[in-house]
Write an enzyme that holds these catalytic residues in place. Structure first.
Site, short mmCIF file in Angstrom:
data_model
loop_
_atom_site.label_atom_id
_atom_site.label_comp_id
_atom_site.label_asym_id
_atom_site.label_seq_id
_atom_site.Cartn_x
_atom_site.Cartn_y
_atom_site.Cartn_z
N CYS A 9 0.66 -1.31 0.19
CA CYS A 9 0.47 0.17 0.20
C CYS A 9 1.11 1.70 0.06
O CYS A 9 0.45 2.00 -0.56
CB CYS A 9 -1.38 -0.08 1.36
N HIS B 60 -25.21 23.25 0.89
CA HIS B 60 -25.51 23.83 -0.06
C HIS B 60 -24.65 24.78 -0.86
O HIS B 60 -24.14 25.94 -0.01
CB HIS B 60 -26.58 24.48 -0.57
N LEU C 32 -8.30 -4.92 -0.23
CA LEU C 32 -8.19 -3.62 -0.16
C LEU C 32 -7.56 -3.18 0.92
O LEU C 32 -7.24 -3.82 1.76
CB LEU C 32 -9.69 -3.33 -0.72
N ASP D 68 -4.67 -9.03 2.13
CA ASP D 68 -4.88 -9.58 0.70
C ASP D 68 -4.25 -11.41 1.20
O ASP D 68 -4.64 -11.79 -0.03
CB ASP D 68 -3.51 -9.33 -0.05
N GLY E 101 -4.85 -8.69 -12.62
CA GLY E 101 -4.47 -9.35 -10.27
C GLY E 101 -3.38 -9.24 -10.08
O GLY E 101 -2.47 -9.26 -10.47
#
Ligand code: FAD
Ligand code: NAI
Length: 464
Positions: free
Chosen positions: A45, A442, A317, A310, A269
């Site tokens: 990472c 907004h 992730l 992983d 991958g």
């Protein structure tokens, strides 16, 4: 064995799964050792994944703006030059800043750090390049490595992986990207912005395959406008050198096509990384994809050995690995750790970004779940119009019976930040109406998310 080499918890691998598990275990009073074979902490990472790729995406976006959009915004820049050396230096600085930060956290926290390759020896013992330690609980967090195509082995020059693709010394004229997943689209975008002619070849019928078809189509249309070429439903068969030029061969609808390339980025991958970890020595079971098998408490079949990140099943992730690290450390400390696998966001950091969470509309159909879907186009959002960010949409997928939000997708500049709102609503079991009635400042692009919530019950205000 001396007390110095005996630990409550030993974590193998200092990626986001491992270093986070070590920090949490240490916080909870467990004597912890973190073992990493790289010089720098942070794993894939921080060193070669999430962080360097995002730094490059950020810098290339500035370059793209200076080249193509500055003038329309009243900025006359004259000629715009790229200094790729500076780009790479800045990226490296970002990486070392972060890896240094993790170093500091580990040191100041009082966690023992060992550098070297760890392998399991049995009886809770671990060998680290000849040094032996022992731990009551061993956490395997060794991550993943890149998948290589057997007929296109990496040479680091012409056939490259993401590790090379984040560190090129010059902009390739023709870059062929194999695989239109997260890496292919992100690094493809970086090099397209820097001037490469990027051609993406994807085996499946659509790009960003995990997304709904309407989103994949929107993305493909947009990336084509940005100069990228796509061949979907296309299988790469090989590559050959013709007159010093690399030609990639592929099969599209039964016909052979040829694409000229200076470099080929293979991004098809990643696979679990368990090399020389000693899994066979102690008998840790893996599945058909080589992933370490664990139960709901991250326990492998071998007592005292756990795995996260992983190397186990689930999306590859960083934030998934981190949450598993925290949950497991808490379980080992006698607490109730938990990961909500139904609510893991996923983002592709292109322009626009695409962020998804939960189930997609297509998945709901496949699984026979009756849903109502609300969509809101960014073209109808005031802030998007004021900031040249009208490409995209927000989409909310809610249970037809209860209105509970089951999934969401946002395609927008900054979607990676906006998706957290949908994640939070889902985490608390919120409904589309809850989201639609939540007041948003907004003008913000996230008003589109609120409107998508309202659109689920056909009550959006600014679209029909
Ligand atoms: P890793 O980060 O792979 O760390 C494992 C560590 O274990 C490594 O440092 C390795 O050296 C070490 N190790 C392995 N074996 C041993 C051993 N025997 N002894 C000692 N040490 C060992 N994910 C996201 O969520 N967002 C993104 O934007 C994103 N971008 C990415 C971009 C790229 C180009 C790539 C390649 C990946 C990206 N990812 C992203 C995926 C993310 O990097 C991984 O999911 C994440 O790093 C997995 O964490 P981990 O801790 O399981 O393993
Ligand atoms: P991926 O699994 O995301 O995409 C690979 C793509 O390659 C798929 O679409 C697949 O159909 C295609 N493919 C496979 N074989 C092929 C072939 N022979 N020819 C043509 N296409 C082929 O894998 P990717 O992009 O390599 O990323 C690896 C991992 O890293 C992913 O699991 C991802 O989660 C993670 N990652 C996450 C990022 C993020 O969260 N933003 C960024 C980069 C990586």
């Amino acid at each position: 064995m001396s007390e110095e080499t005996k630990f409550d918890v030993a974590v193998i691998g200092a990626g986001p799964g491992g270093y986070v598990a070590a920090i949490r275990a240490n916080q909870l009073g467990l004597k912890t050792v973190l073992i990493e074979k790289r010089k720098k902490l942070g794993g894939t990472c921080l060193n070669v994944g999430c962080i360097p790729s995002k730094a490059l995406l950020h810098m290339s976006e500035h370059y793209e703006f200076a080249q193509h959009s500055a003038k329309a915004n009243g900025i006359e820049l004259g000629s715009v030059e790229l200094n790729l050396g500076t780009v790479m230096k800045k990226k490296d600085k970002v990486v070392s800043g972060l890896t240094g930060g993790i170093d500091m956290l580990i040191k100041k926290g009082g966690i023992t750090r060992l550098e070297g390759h760890a392998s399991l020896k049995g009886n809770q013992k671990i060998d680290i390049d000849g040094k032996e330690i022992q731990a009551t609980h061993i956490i395997l967090a060794t991550g993943s490595s890149i998948v290589e195509l057997p007929f296109l082995p990496f040479d680091g020059e012409k056939i490259i992986s993401s590790d090379h693709g984040i560190a090129l010394k010059e902009v390739p004229e023709n870059l062929v990207v194999i695989g239109a997943g997260a890496i292919g689209l992100e690094l493809g975008s970086v090099w397209a912005r820097y001037g490469s002619k990027v051609t993406v070849v994807e085996f499946l019928p659509k790009i960003a395959a995990g997304c709904d078809s309407d989103i994949s189509k929107l993305l493909e249309r947009e990336f084509k406008k940005q100069g990228m070429t796509f061949h979907t439903n296309t299988k790469v068969t090989g590559a050959k050198e013709v007159d010093g030029k690399l030609i990639v061969t592929a099969e599209k609808k039964g016909k052979e096509i040829e694409i000229e390339a200076d470099k080929v980025l293979v991004s098809v991958g990643r696979k679990p990384y368990t090399e020389n970890l000693g899994l066979e020595t102690v008998g840790v079971e893996t599945d058909e994809k080589g992933r370490v098998k664990v139960d709901a408490h991250f326990k492998t079949n071998v007592a005292g050995v756990y795995a996260i990140g992983d190397i186990i099943a689930g999306p590859m992730l960083a934030h998934k690995a981190e949450e598993e690290g925290v949950a497991l450390a808490e379980m080992l400390a006698g607490k109730a750790g938990h990961v909500n696998y139904d609510v893991i966001p996923s983002v592709i950091y292109t322009e626009p970004e695409v962020a998804t969470v939960g189930i997609s509309e297509d998945q709901a159909k496949e699984q026979g779940i009756d849903v109502n879907v609300g969509k809101f186009p960014l073209a109808a959002n005031g802030r998007a119009l004021a900031t040249d960010a009208t490409t995209g949409m927000a989409k909310i997928i809610a249970c037809a019976k209860t209105d509970k939000i089951l999934g969401g997708a946002i395609v927008a500049k900054g979607a990676s930040e906006m998706i957290s709102e949908v994640v939070t609503h889902m985490e608390y079991g919120g409904s589309a109406e809850d989201l639609g009635r939540t007041i948003h400042a907004h003008p913000t692009i996230s008003e589109a998310v609120k409107e998508a919530g309202l659109a689920v019950s056909k009550s959006a205000i600014h679209s029909l």
